[in-house]
Scaffold this motif. Structure first.
Motif, PDB file in Angstrom:
ATOM      1  N   ALA A   1     -24.114 -16.850  60.477  1.00 19.18           N
ATOM      2  CA  ALA A   1     -23.930 -16.221  59.062  1.00 19.18           C
ATOM      3  C   ALA A   1     -25.288 -15.555  59.038  1.00 19.18           C
ATOM      4  O   ALA A   1     -25.328 -14.282  58.780  1.00 19.18           O
ATOM      5  CB  ALA A   1     -23.576 -16.914  58.065  1.00 19.18           C
ATOM      6  N   GLU A   2     -26.282 -16.270  59.154  1.00 18.23           N
ATOM      7  CA  GLU A   2     -27.546 -15.358  59.206  1.00 18.23           C
ATOM      8  C   GLU A   2     -27.741 -14.296  60.074  1.00 18.23           C
ATOM      9  O   GLU A   2     -28.423 -13.402  59.658  1.00 18.23           O
ATOM     10  CB  GLU A   2     -28.801 -16.593  59.184  1.00 18.23           C
ATOM     11  N   HIS A   3     -27.467 -14.580  61.323  1.00 22.10           N
ATOM     12  CA  HIS A   3     -27.483 -13.769  62.356  1.00 22.10           C
ATOM     13  C   HIS A   3     -26.631 -12.344  61.694  1.00 22.10           C
ATOM     14  O   HIS A   3     -27.278 -11.209  62.173  1.00 22.10           O
ATOM     15  CB  HIS A   3     -27.143 -14.174  63.639  1.00 22.10           C
ATOM     16  N   ALA A   4     -25.444 -12.642  61.497  1.00 23.31           N
ATOM     17  CA  ALA A   4     -24.683 -11.472  61.090  1.00 23.31           C
ATOM     18  C   ALA A   4     -25.497 -10.511  59.738  1.00 23.31           C
ATOM     19  O   ALA A   4     -25.019  -9.349  59.902  1.00 23.31           O
ATOM     20  CB  ALA A   4     -23.103 -12.196  60.472  1.00 23.31           C
ATOM     21  N   ALA A   5     -25.954 -11.486  58.917  1.00 23.28           N
ATOM     22  CA  ALA A   5     -26.776 -10.627  57.998  1.00 23.28           C
ATOM     23  C   ALA A   5     -27.802  -9.628  58.335  1.00 23.28           C
ATOM     24  O   ALA A   5     -27.919  -8.358  58.009  1.00 23.28           O
ATOM     25  CB  ALA A   5     -27.151 -11.544  56.942  1.00 23.28           C
ATOM     26  N   LYS A   6     -28.516 -10.156  59.637  1.00 22.15           N
ATOM     27  CA  LYS A   6     -29.729  -9.247  60.141  1.00 22.15           C
ATOM     28  C   LYS A   6     -29.001  -7.956  60.924  1.00 22.15           C
ATOM     29  O   LYS A   6     -29.480  -7.077  60.733  1.00 22.15           O
ATOM     30  CB  LYS A   6     -30.101 -10.200  61.123  1.00 22.15           C
ATOM     31  N   MET A   7     -28.009  -8.269  61.693  1.00 20.65           N
ATOM     32  CA  MET A   7     -27.490  -7.353  62.475  1.00 20.65           C
ATOM     33  C   MET A   7     -26.614  -6.443  61.416  1.00 20.65           C
ATOM     34  O   MET A   7     -26.596  -5.031  61.726  1.00 20.65           O
ATOM     35  CB  MET A   7     -26.550  -8.011  63.407  1.00 20.65           C
ATOM     36  N   GLY A   8     -26.124  -6.712  60.305  1.00 20.56           N
ATOM     37  CA  GLY A   8     -25.671  -5.875  59.550  1.00 20.56           C
ATOM     38  C   GLY A   8     -26.429  -4.803  58.854  1.00 20.56           C
ATOM     39  O   GLY A   8     -26.035  -3.788  58.435  1.00 20.56           O
ATOM     40  N   LYS A   9     -27.722  -5.453  58.690  1.00 22.16           N
ATOM     41  CA  LYS A   9     -28.591  -4.295  58.229  1.00 22.16           C
ATOM     42  C   LYS A   9     -28.916  -3.324  59.140  1.00 22.16           C
ATOM     43  O   LYS A   9     -29.015  -2.025  58.929  1.00 22.16           O
ATOM     44  CB  LYS A   9     -29.832  -5.150  57.879  1.00 22.16           C
ATOM     45  N   LEU A  10     -29.128  -3.514  60.474  1.00 18.92           N
ATOM     46  CA  LEU A  10     -29.278  -2.702  61.566  1.00 18.92           C
ATOM     47  C   LEU A  10     -28.056  -1.769  61.823  1.00 18.92           C
ATOM     48  O   LEU A  10     -28.305  -0.591  62.038  1.00 18.92           O
ATOM     49  CB  LEU A  10     -29.460  -3.504  62.820  1.00 18.92           C
ATOM     50  N   LEU A  11     -26.923  -2.371  61.559  1.00 19.38           N
ATOM     51  CA  LEU A  11     -25.767  -1.413  61.688  1.00 19.38           C
ATOM     52  C   LEU A  11     -25.739  -0.579  60.490  1.00 19.38           C
ATOM     53  O   LEU A  11     -25.333   0.816  60.632  1.00 19.38           O
ATOM     54  CB  LEU A  11     -24.442  -2.515  61.712  1.00 19.38           C
ATOM     55  N   TYR A  12     -25.888  -0.970  59.188  1.00 17.59           N
ATOM     56  CA  TYR A  12     -25.925   0.052  58.197  1.00 17.59           C
ATOM     57  C   TYR A  12     -26.881   1.171  58.392  1.00 17.59           C
ATOM     58  O   TYR A  12     -26.465   2.423  57.876  1.00 17.59           O
ATOM     59  CB  TYR A  12     -26.244  -0.892  56.873  1.00 17.59           C
ATOM     60  N   ASP A  13     -28.173   0.886  58.991  1.00 16.96           N
ATOM     61  CA  ASP A  13     -29.122   1.832  59.072  1.00 16.96           C
ATOM     62  C   ASP A  13     -28.541   2.992  59.984  1.00 16.96           C
ATOM     63  O   ASP A  13     -28.531   4.103  59.821  1.00 16.96           O
ATOM     64  CB  ASP A  13     -30.276   1.321  59.547  1.00 16.96           C
ATOM     65  N   GLU A  14     -27.905   2.351  61.017  1.00 19.88           N
ATOM     66  CA  GLU A  14     -27.597   3.241  62.157  1.00 19.88           C
ATOM     67  C   GLU A  14     -26.379   4.070  61.754  1.00 19.88           C
ATOM     68  O   GLU A  14     -26.125   5.348  61.888  1.00 19.88           O
ATOM     69  CB  GLU A  14     -27.197   2.568  63.450  1.00 19.88           C
ATOM     70  N   LEU A  15     -25.529   3.524  60.880  1.00 18.30           N
ATOM     71  CA  LEU A  15     -24.214   4.361  60.561  1.00 18.30           C
ATOM     72  C   LEU A  15     -24.733   5.309  59.299  1.00 18.30           C
ATOM     73  O   LEU A  15     -24.080   6.382  59.052  1.00 18.30           O
ATOM     74  CB  LEU A  15     -23.280   3.296  59.757  1.00 18.30           C
ATOM     75  N   GLU A  16     -25.692   5.020  58.664  1.00 19.49           N
ATOM     76  CA  GLU A  16     -26.256   5.979  57.603  1.00 19.49           C
ATOM     77  C   GLU A  16     -26.754   7.174  58.283  1.00 19.49           C
ATOM     78  O   GLU A  16     -26.697   8.430  58.011  1.00 19.49           O
ATOM     79  CB  GLU A  16     -27.398   5.268  56.964  1.00 19.49           C
ATOM     80  N   LYS A  17     -27.459   7.173  59.514  1.00 21.58           N
ATOM     81  CA  LYS A  17     -28.007   8.049  60.355  1.00 21.58           C
ATOM     82  C   LYS A  17     -26.734   8.988  60.928  1.00 21.58           C
ATOM     83  O   LYS A  17     -26.685  10.236  60.778  1.00 21.58           O
ATOM     84  CB  LYS A  17     -28.958   7.676  61.615  1.00 21.58           C
ATOM     85  N   VAL A  18     -25.624   8.237  61.101  1.00 17.73           N
ATOM     86  CA  VAL A  18     -24.399   9.081  61.463  1.00 17.73           C
ATOM     87  C   VAL A  18     -23.713   9.826  60.656  1.00 17.73           C
ATOM     88  O   VAL A  18     -23.553  11.110  60.532  1.00 17.73           O
ATOM     89  CB  VAL A  18     -23.468   8.172  62.204  1.00 17.73           C
ATOM     90  N   LYS A  19     -23.813   9.287  59.186  1.00 15.71           N
ATOM     91  CA  LYS A  19     -23.324   9.858  58.059  1.00 15.71           C
ATOM     92  C   LYS A  19     -24.197  11.169  57.972  1.00 15.71           C
ATOM     93  O   LYS A  19     -23.745  12.141  57.476  1.00 15.71           O
ATOM     94  CB  LYS A  19     -23.390   8.900  56.858  1.00 15.71           C
TER      95      LYS A  19
END
Length: 397
Positions: free
Chosen positions: A304-322
């Motif tokens: 779960a902790e790993h998912a939180a960390k990867m979730g932040k990275l995914l959010y940043d990358e999808l913000e760039k796509v947006k």
């Protein structure tokens, strides 16, 4: 039999309830899936948020193989160790007190509704209770689950459904309050709406609903079939909000591939008695060994902790796509449950992203949701983003 022959055979004998992609998946390893012809895909769908540990996890596989050699099924007329151990681990992780294991998420919803209505019946001696559900929600395909699903397109062909359901607007507390009356036995919602477009509950809204339920002795049912089991960075999504439900439903990553779900509750509303509910296969030793193993692995790997960390990275990358594509109109989500909303249909983008080597899925007609295995790493996120950008360039050209 080659790939096209297999697809043709499937089209001839499977009930046409899905428009399947022309793929014949054969095996998986980690975050990747492979077709029978060897074609490789990065998987950002995880069997619709199911395979938290990815594919071919040795500890998980070995545990199930060992249980198959011991005992697969006994019925609920007898105790078995895996179901008891799984129930204990679920209660410890969720804060609930009692668990009933089902075969699916939709069955978990059925059980949760029955439990809420039985609680009201024992309290009032009357069977005229009502449930408040949310617009744009999705709780399953059975008749009871459809009755609390807030999308008319899913419901109207199968009406009449069960009665006594009122729909309120998600994240609108005044809308919920306006539906409450003396017959209200429960309020049901997804902590993060999945099929409805990846909409997390607002913290203020969820806390107010919790307080309203406490004030009026209404049961709060949280559906975490998709958003639970570590996907938001906590074992259960409501743990991000500092509240607890009275009744909780879970499935999908609960068993990481075997057909298992559950509804759980606090002792204060555990109103079911012998004869009120049942399931021949629910909670059998095989599926509960999977649940037990899943919770053990979550703890050992701090997933779960790993998912939180990867979730932040995914959010940043999808913000760039947006920011880079005008057709992206919104981006929302939490942890490894995120969505991009488009001004154009999502279907062609999904199809082209798969063609580029990455499996993604839609949520509605114009939203792509990203629910990968929780084991993904930064390299997987970058690989997916590359495939998505190539797809967007082609579709929007």
């Amino acid at each position: 039999m080659n790939k096209q022959e297999t697809i043709a055979l499937g089209e001839s004998c499977l009930l046409h309830t899905y428009n399947r992609f022309p793929m014949v998946l054969d095996h998986g390893d980690g975050a990747y899936l492979y077709e029978t012809d060897g074609t490789k895909y990065l998987d950002f769908a995880a069997g619709i948020a199911v395979f938290a540990f990815g594919y071919n996890n040795k500890a998980y596989n070995d545990a199930l193989k060992g249980q198959i050699d011991k005992l697969i099924h006994t019925s609920n007329l007898y105790y078995n160790e895996p179901s008891i151990h799984a129930a204990k681990l679920f209660c410890e992780a969720s804060g609930m007190d009692r668990v009933f294991f089902t075969n699916s998420g939709t069955e978990a919803i059925e059980g949760a509704i029955k439990l809420a209505r039985k609680y009201y019946y024992k309290k009032h001696g009357s069977a005229d209770s009502e449930v408040i559900a949310m617009e744009h929600s999705f709780h399953g395909r059975s008749m009871g689950a459809l009755s609390v699903t807030g999308k008319l397109a899913y419901r109207e062909q199968f009406e009449p459904l069960i009665g006594g359901v009122r729909f309120a607007d998600f994240n609108d507390f005044e809308s919920v309050c306006s539906r409450v009356n003396d017959k209200t036995c429960a309020i049901i919602m997804e902590t993060v709406q999945g099929e409805g477009g990846i909409y997390p509950a607002d913290a203020a809204f969820l806390k107010k609903v919790r307080a309203l339920c406490d004030e009026k002795d209404i049961l709060l049912i949280l559906d975490e079939i998709q958003c639970g089991m570590g996907r938001t960075g906590k074992m259960f999504a409501y743990q991000n909000y500092g509240i607890e439900p009275d009744i909780l439903t879970s499935a999908k990553a609960l068993g990481c591939g075997v057909p298992v779900g559950c509804f759980a509750c606090k002792e204060s509303c555990a109103a079911m008695e012998p004869g009120d509910h049942g399931s021949t296969y629910g909670g059998n030793p095989l599926v509960c060994k999977a649940v037990e193993t899943v919770f053990t692995l979550f703890e050992e790997t701090k997933l779960a902790e790993h998912a939180a960390k990867m979730g932040k990275l995914l959010y940043d990358e999808l913000e760039k796509v947006k920011a880079d594509y005008a057709c992206v109109t919104d981006h929302r989500g939490i942890g490894l449950m995120q969505g991009l909303e488009f001004s154009i249909p999502a279907g062609p983008i999904v199809k082209e992203t798969i063609h580029q080597g990455c499996i993604v899925i839609s949520a509605g007609t114009n939203i792509i949701r990203f629910v990968p295995p929780l084991i993904i790493e930064e390299t997987h996120i970058k690989e997916m983003i590359t495939c998505l950008r190539k797809a967007l360039d082609i579709v929007t050209a």
